[in-house]
Write an enzyme that holds these catalytic residues in place. Structure first.
Site, PDB file in Angstrom:
ATOM      1  N   CYS A  76     -13.638   9.311   2.064  1.00 48.62           N
ATOM      2  CA  CYS A  76     -12.227   9.437   1.722  1.00 48.62           C
ATOM      3  C   CYS A  76     -11.998   8.853   0.340  1.00 48.62           C
ATOM      4  O   CYS A  76     -12.504   7.771   0.032  1.00 48.62           O
ATOM      5  CB  CYS A  76     -11.377   8.703   2.755  1.00 48.62           C
ATOM      6  N   LEU A  77     -11.242   9.538  -0.476  1.00 52.08           N
ATOM      7  CA  LEU A  77     -10.948   9.041  -1.818  1.00 52.08           C
ATOM      8  C   LEU A  77     -10.117   7.764  -1.783  1.00 52.08           C
ATOM      9  O   LEU A  77     -10.074   7.040  -2.774  1.00 52.08           O
ATOM     10  CB  LEU A  77     -10.229  10.127  -2.629  1.00 52.08           C
ATOM     11  N   HIS A  79      -3.841  12.095   6.939  1.00 55.60           N
ATOM     12  CA  HIS A  79      -3.158  11.368   5.863  1.00 55.60           C
ATOM     13  C   HIS A  79      -1.642  11.532   5.970  1.00 55.60           C
ATOM     14  O   HIS A  79      -0.896  10.587   5.711  1.00 55.60           O
ATOM     15  CB  HIS A  79      -3.612  11.845   4.483  1.00 55.60           C
ATOM     16  N   GLN A 111      -1.889  10.022  -0.848  1.00 53.87           N
ATOM     17  CA  GLN A 111      -3.000   9.400  -1.560  1.00 53.87           C
ATOM     18  C   GLN A 111      -2.690   9.141  -3.026  1.00 53.87           C
ATOM     19  O   GLN A 111      -3.357   8.332  -3.652  1.00 53.87           O
ATOM     20  CB  GLN A 111      -4.265  10.251  -1.432  1.00 53.87           C
ATOM     21  N   GLU A 136      -7.099  15.665   6.066  1.00 55.89           N
ATOM     22  CA  GLU A 136      -5.907  15.673   5.227  1.00 55.89           C
ATOM     23  C   GLU A 136      -4.634  15.605   6.063  1.00 55.89           C
ATOM     24  O   GLU A 136      -3.674  14.914   5.692  1.00 55.89           O
ATOM     25  CB  GLU A 136      -5.887  16.903   4.306  1.00 55.89           C
TER      26      GLU A 136
END
Length: 188
Positions: A99-100, A145, A51, A142
């Site tokens: 989600c960022l 990701h 990210q 996470e």
């Protein structure tokens, strides 16, 4: 420590499986410190290295238990074992996540209610955590990701058109897009 830009959906590193961490030391320690600072500033409850543009299998998390006790840590090279996943329709009230890397948006998603995650810490000491509820959801999110998967990739069909429209409206879905916590306001 520096706050790092957070990659937005469409950045290739978000859609590529991350590489195992092979070198431990000051560079990894600095990366993790930057990840914690960035996650805290965003604010978020988890952040994976992809990210912030780093193609490494490491994530940080910060989610207190029901009594308010801190559960904050880092997991390097994790392996995740899922508990049962119920079938049916996801519930907006109890199963919506964000989600960022898809800032300001939330959608419901069914996840396993329990997980067991293993890996190592920054000193290569083994970690094993059994988690349930939202803590388990954070680990699944996470870990995804690190596999090159965003939560929006797992949504049921009825939400996929809406997500595609949001991505078009914001001009996302292409490389070189990011936002900087504390500076950019990308609320949807």
């Amino acid at each position: 420590m520096p706050i790092r830009p957070i990659c937005i959906v469409g950045e290739p590193v978000l859609h590529t499986p991350a590489q195992p961490v092979t070198e431990f030391g000051e560079a990894l320690n600095q990366l993790v410190e930057d990840m914690f600072d960035t996650m805290d500033k965003a604010p978020g409850v988890g952040l994976a290295a992809p990210q912030i543009g780093e193609n490494l299998r490491v994530f940080v998390y910060d989610y207190p238990d029901d009594e308010g006790n801190e559960r904050r840590g880092v997991i390097v090279n994790p392996h995740l074992v899922l508990g049962p996943i119920r079938s049916g329709t996801p519930d907006w009230d109890t199963e919506s996540e964000g989600c960022l890397s898809v800032p300001g948006e939330r959608f419901p998603l069914i996840r396993a209610e329990s997980v067991r995650i293993t890996g190592v810490d920054l000193n290569q000491n083994p970690i094993e955590i059994e988690a349930t509820g939202w803590f388990a959801r954070i680990f699944q999110h996470e870990f995804d990701h690190l596999e090159g998967t965003l939560y929006i990739d797992r949504l049921v069909d009825e939400y996929k058109d809406e997500v595609a429209e949001i991505i078009r409206e914001w001009g996302w879905g292409k490389p070189n897009l990011s936002w900087l916590p504390g500076k950019d306001n990308l609320e949807g």
